[in-house]
Design a protein around this motif. Structure first.
Motif: not given
Length: 90
Positions: A12-15, A21-23, A33-38
């Motif tokens: 999980v990536g958080i920014d 996040i778009v980049y 298996n990667v999810s991104l969260v603003v």
């Protein structure tokens, strides 16, 4: 995150920056298996003890935070979200 993905069930990536996040989505689109969260890691809800993160890592983050309060908050949050058998790094 793409380097961690082969070794993890989920990453999980958080920014806080939607453009970041778009980049990141463009760079990791083939990784399933990667999810991104603003969001802001320091203000997000803490995962339950039954579902802690196994690893918490901060990359290029501290210079964006207020220096007197950020390190203690990061250490506290890392301790709360990591499982007892895991480790955290920054």
């Amino acid at each position: 995150m793409s380097r961690l993905a082969p070794f993890a069930e989920q990453v999980v990536g958080i920014d806080p920056d939607p453009e970041a996040i778009v980049y990141a989505r463009q760079r990791i689109s083939p990784v399933s298996n990667v999810s991104l969260v603003v969001g802001d890691f320091l203000t997000m809800p803490v995962p339950s003890p039954e579902e802690p993160f196994s690893l918490v890592t901060c990359v290029a983050t501290l210079h964006h935070m207020e220096l007197r309060s950020a390190p203690p908050k990061c250490a506290k949050c890392s301790h709360l979200v990591a499982s007892p058998h895991s480790w955290s790094s920054s």
